[in-house]
Design a protein around this motif. Structure first.
Motif, PDB file in Angstrom:
ATOM      1  N   ILE A 125       0.858  -1.183   0.000  1.00 19.23           N
ATOM      2  CA  ILE A 125       0.000   0.000   0.000  1.00 19.23           C
ATOM      3  C   ILE A 125       0.894   1.232   0.000  1.00 19.23           C
ATOM      4  CG2 ILE A 125      -1.815   1.239   1.240  1.00 19.23           C
ATOM      5  CD1 ILE A 125      -2.630  -1.559   0.172  1.00 19.23           C
ATOM      6  N   ASN A 126       0.550   2.209  -0.833  1.00 20.51           N
ATOM      7  CA  ASN A 126       1.296   3.461  -0.860  1.00 20.51           C
ATOM      8  C   ASN A 126       0.326   4.633  -0.699  1.00 20.51           C
ATOM      9  OD1 ASN A 126       0.158   4.060  -3.426  1.00 20.51           O
ATOM     10  ND2 ASN A 126       1.816   3.021  -4.468  1.00 20.51           N
ATOM     11  N   ALA A 127       0.867   5.830  -0.628  1.00 20.58           N
ATOM     12  CA  ALA A 127       0.054   7.021  -0.376  1.00 20.58           C
ATOM     13  C   ALA A 127      -0.940   7.294  -1.505  1.00 20.58           C
ATOM     14  CB  ALA A 127       0.953   8.231  -0.163  1.00 20.58           C
ATOM     15  N   THR A 128      -0.557   6.984  -2.738  1.00 13.27           N
ATOM     16  CA  THR A 128      -1.476   7.188  -3.861  1.00 13.27           C
ATOM     17  C   THR A 128      -2.714   6.320  -3.697  1.00 13.27           C
ATOM     18  OG1 THR A 128       0.347   7.735  -5.345  1.00 13.27           O
ATOM     19  CG2 THR A 128      -1.722   7.050  -6.374  1.00 13.27           C
ATOM     20  N   LEU A 129      -2.522   5.063  -3.313  1.00 12.43           N
ATOM     21  CA  LEU A 129      -3.666   4.168  -3.124  1.00 12.43           C
ATOM     22  C   LEU A 129      -4.539   4.636  -1.967  1.00 12.43           C
ATOM     23  CD1 LEU A 129      -1.980   0.697  -3.722  1.00 12.43           C
ATOM     24  CD2 LEU A 129      -3.458   1.985  -5.289  1.00 12.43           C
ATOM     25  N   ILE A 130      -3.926   5.122  -0.895  1.00 16.93           N
ATOM     26  CA  ILE A 130      -4.703   5.658   0.233  1.00 16.93           C
ATOM     27  C   ILE A 130      -5.545   6.840  -0.240  1.00 16.93           C
ATOM     28  CG2 ILE A 130      -4.522   6.914   2.432  1.00 16.93           C
ATOM     29  CD1 ILE A 130      -3.901   4.004   2.898  1.00 16.93           C
ATOM     30  N   ASN A 131      -4.926   7.748  -0.990  1.00 21.38           N
ATOM     31  CA  ASN A 131      -5.636   8.920  -1.502  1.00 21.38           C
ATOM     32  C   ASN A 131      -6.790   8.487  -2.411  1.00 21.38           C
ATOM     33  OD1 ASN A 131      -6.297  11.144  -3.348  1.00 21.38           O
ATOM     34  ND2 ASN A 131      -4.604  12.228  -2.383  1.00 21.38           N
ATOM     35  N   LEU A 132      -6.501   7.632  -3.372  1.00 19.33           N
ATOM     36  CA  LEU A 132      -7.524   7.195  -4.320  1.00 19.33           C
ATOM     37  C   LEU A 132      -8.640   6.409  -3.642  1.00 19.33           C
ATOM     38  CD1 LEU A 132      -5.326   6.157  -7.381  1.00 19.33           C
ATOM     39  CD2 LEU A 132      -6.694   8.244  -7.097  1.00 19.33           C
ATOM     40  N   TYR A 133      -8.317   5.653  -2.630  1.00 20.19           N
ATOM     41  CA  TYR A 133      -9.330   4.906  -1.870  1.00 20.19           C
ATOM     42  C   TYR A 133     -10.405   5.852  -1.339  1.00 20.19           C
ATOM     43  CZ  TYR A 133     -11.327   2.361   2.109  1.00 20.19           C
ATOM     44  OH  TYR A 133     -12.185   1.787   3.010  1.00 20.19           O
ATOM     45  N   HIS A 134      -9.997   7.040  -0.927  1.00 19.98           N
ATOM     46  CA  HIS A 134     -10.941   8.013  -0.376  1.00 19.98           C
ATOM     47  C   HIS A 134     -11.631   8.849  -1.450  1.00 19.98           C
ATOM     48  CE1 HIS A 134      -8.719   6.906   3.229  1.00 19.98           C
ATOM     49  NE2 HIS A 134      -9.839   7.183   3.831  1.00 19.98           N
ATOM     50  N   VAL A 135     -11.103   8.847  -2.645  1.00 21.82           N
ATOM     51  CA  VAL A 135     -11.716   9.594  -3.747  1.00 21.82           C
ATOM     52  C   VAL A 135     -12.644   8.688  -4.546  1.00 21.82           C
ATOM     53  CG1 VAL A 135     -11.262  10.846  -5.897  1.00 21.82           C
ATOM     54  CG2 VAL A 135      -9.800  11.221  -3.908  1.00 21.82           C
TER      55      VAL A 135
ATOM     56  N   GLN B 213     -11.239   3.917  -9.290  1.00 18.17           N
ATOM     57  CA  GLN B 213      -9.977   4.473  -9.768  1.00 18.17           C
ATOM     58  C   GLN B 213      -8.800   3.836  -9.026  1.00 18.17           C
ATOM     59  OE1 GLN B 213      -9.605   8.735  -9.341  1.00 18.17           O
ATOM     60  NE2 GLN B 213      -7.691   8.802 -10.463  1.00 18.17           N
ATOM     61  N   MET B 214      -8.947   3.617  -7.724  1.00 23.92           N
ATOM     62  CA  MET B 214      -7.890   2.981  -6.946  1.00 23.92           C
ATOM     63  C   MET B 214      -7.599   1.574  -7.472  1.00 23.92           C
ATOM     64  SD  MET B 214      -7.771   1.338  -3.224  1.00 23.92           S
ATOM     65  CE  MET B 214      -8.818   0.142  -3.985  1.00 23.92           C
ATOM     66  N   TRP B 215      -8.645   0.801  -7.733  1.00 23.74           N
ATOM     67  CA  TRP B 215      -8.482  -0.565  -8.236  1.00 23.74           C
ATOM     68  C   TRP B 215      -7.787  -0.543  -9.599  1.00 23.74           C
ATOM     69  CZ3 TRP B 215      -9.619  -3.626 -12.367  1.00 23.74           C
ATOM     70  CH2 TRP B 215      -9.568  -5.009 -12.189  1.00 23.74           C
ATOM     71  N   LEU B 216      -8.235   0.331 -10.490  1.00 25.01           N
ATOM     72  CA  LEU B 216      -7.629   0.440 -11.824  1.00 25.01           C
ATOM     73  C   LEU B 216      -6.154   0.819 -11.721  1.00 25.01           C
ATOM     74  CD1 LEU B 216     -10.591   2.243 -13.593  1.00 25.01           C
ATOM     75  CD2 LEU B 216      -9.765  -0.064 -14.137  1.00 25.01           C
ATOM     76  N   HIS B 217      -5.854   1.792 -10.888  1.00 24.92           N
ATOM     77  CA  HIS B 217      -4.478   2.239 -10.700  1.00 24.92           C
ATOM     78  C   HIS B 217      -3.613   1.092 -10.174  1.00 24.92           C
ATOM     79  CE1 HIS B 217      -1.374   5.318  -9.936  1.00 24.92           C
ATOM     80  NE2 HIS B 217      -1.077   4.567  -8.901  1.00 24.92           N
TER      81      HIS B 217
ATOM     82  N   TRP C 103      -7.929   1.070   6.739  1.00 18.95           N
ATOM     83  CA  TRP C 103      -7.895   1.491   5.326  1.00 18.95           C
ATOM     84  C   TRP C 103      -7.021   0.536   4.539  1.00 18.95           C
ATOM     85  CZ3 TRP C 103      -6.138   7.142   6.585  1.00 18.95           C
ATOM     86  CH2 TRP C 103      -7.216   7.887   7.075  1.00 18.95           C
ATOM     87  N   MET C 104      -5.859   0.213   5.088  1.00 16.44           N
ATOM     88  CA  MET C 104      -4.910  -0.648   4.387  1.00 16.44           C
ATOM     89  C   MET C 104      -5.497  -2.042   4.152  1.00 16.44           C
ATOM     90  SD  MET C 104      -1.472   0.666   6.359  1.00 16.44           S
ATOM     91  CE  MET C 104      -0.381  -0.534   5.643  1.00 16.44           C
ATOM     92  N   MET C 105      -6.179  -2.577   5.156  1.00 14.26           N
ATOM     93  CA  MET C 105      -6.798  -3.907   4.995  1.00 14.26           C
ATOM     94  C   MET C 105      -7.909  -3.868   3.948  1.00 14.26           C
ATOM     95  SD  MET C 105      -6.721  -5.601   8.847  1.00 14.26           S
ATOM     96  CE  MET C 105      -8.307  -4.960   9.229  1.00 14.26           C
ATOM     97  N   GLU C 106      -8.713  -2.820   3.963  1.00 17.34           N
ATOM     98  CA  GLU C 106      -9.803  -2.692   2.985  1.00 17.34           C
ATOM     99  C   GLU C 106      -9.235  -2.532   1.570  1.00 17.34           C
ATOM    100  OE1 GLU C 106     -13.634  -2.522   1.425  1.00 17.34           O
ATOM    101  OE2 GLU C 106     -12.965  -3.193   3.398  1.00 17.34           O
ATOM    102  N   ILE C 107      -8.179  -1.767   1.433  1.00 15.28           N
ATOM    103  CA  ILE C 107      -7.537  -1.590   0.126  1.00 15.28           C
ATOM    104  C   ILE C 107      -7.005  -2.926  -0.379  1.00 15.28           C
ATOM    105  CG2 ILE C 107      -5.523  -0.564  -1.035  1.00 15.28           C
ATOM    106  CD1 ILE C 107      -6.056   1.958   0.739  1.00 15.28           C
ATOM    107  N   GLN C 108      -6.350  -3.685   0.497  1.00 13.45           N
ATOM    108  CA  GLN C 108      -5.843  -5.009   0.102  1.00 13.45           C
ATOM    109  C   GLN C 108      -6.986  -5.887  -0.407  1.00 13.45           C
ATOM    110  OE1 GLN C 108      -2.912  -5.981  -0.423  1.00 13.45           O
ATOM    111  NE2 GLN C 108      -1.488  -5.108   1.031  1.00 13.45           N
ATOM    112  N   LYS C 109      -8.127  -5.876   0.304  1.00 17.70           N
ATOM    113  CA  LYS C 109      -9.287  -6.680  -0.106  1.00 17.70           C
ATOM    114  C   LYS C 109      -9.816  -6.231  -1.457  1.00 17.70           C
ATOM    115  CE  LYS C 109     -11.556  -6.650   4.009  1.00 17.70           C
ATOM    116  NZ  LYS C 109     -12.723  -6.775   4.875  1.00 17.70           N
ATOM    117  N   LEU C 110      -9.936  -4.923  -1.648  1.00 22.15           N
ATOM    118  CA  LEU C 110     -10.456  -4.408  -2.919  1.00 22.15           C
ATOM    119  C   LEU C 110      -9.530  -4.737  -4.084  1.00 22.15           C
ATOM    120  CD1 LEU C 110     -11.790  -0.938  -1.749  1.00 22.15           C
ATOM    121  CD2 LEU C 110     -13.175  -2.791  -2.703  1.00 22.15           C
TER     122      LEU C 110
END
Length: 167
Positions: free
Chosen positions: A3-13, A17-21, A132-139
């Motif tokens: 997980i990086n800062a871009t993914l954290i940012n995109l997760y909230h936007v 887009q986060m998944w595609l990125h 957030w990090m766990m949810e991003i990993q799942k997505l």
């Protein structure tokens, strides 16, 4: 995937887009908005690179870090996605804590608006960032891209054509 800062940012936007990125589908090179944001970041504070250092911890990169005062400086074009910006700098603070750097603070800077906001680390933020990090990993692990969620911000998104071409 780390997980990086871009993914954290995109997760909230936008989770789509986060998944595609995360899956290597990048559209930023087509965006005038992204180009303008980069230009603002590079030209607004021209002495910044002399005053502050770029801090890299693994694959996490903080562009402007005041090592002496332990201050993260994050420059953004607009405050339209301010919660995502706050999340991004809280992630940076979390990474610093994980590497033994305590007491860091963060300032969000919006030069076009002539605004600066101090981002405080609050009780419970560590577990929030971890969630957030766990949810991003799942997505990211999902086989299919999340469904389109129409938002006001979509019109200026670099993925607009990708998302809305079939409508």
């Amino acid at each position: 995937m780390q997980i990086n800062a871009t993914l954290i940012n995109l997760y909230h936007v936008c989770k789509r887009q986060m998944w595609l990125h995360a899956h290597g589908i990048r559209m930023e090179h087509n965006s005038e908005v992204v180009a303008e944001g980069k230009l603002i970041g590079e030209t607004t504070y021209q002495d910044r690179s002399q005053k502050y250092t770029e801090l890299q911890i693994g694959k996490i990169k903080i562009d402007y870090y005041d090592n002496k005062n332990k201050v993260i400086h994050e420059v953004k074009k607009s405050n339209k996605a301010e919660y995502a910006h706050i999340a991004q700098v809280k992630f940076y603070k979390y990474v610093l804590l994980q590497h033994g750097i305590e007491g860091a603070s963060a300032i969000l800077e919006y030069p076009k608006l002539r605004q600066r906001h101090v981002v405080e680390w609050e009780k419970g933020d560590e577990s929030v960032v971890q969630s957030w990090m766990m949810e991003i990993q799942k997505l990211i692990a999902q086989e299919n891209c999340p469904p389109l969620e129409k938002k006001n911000i979509c019109r200026s998104c670099s993925y607009y054509d990708f998302c809305f071409s079939g409508e």
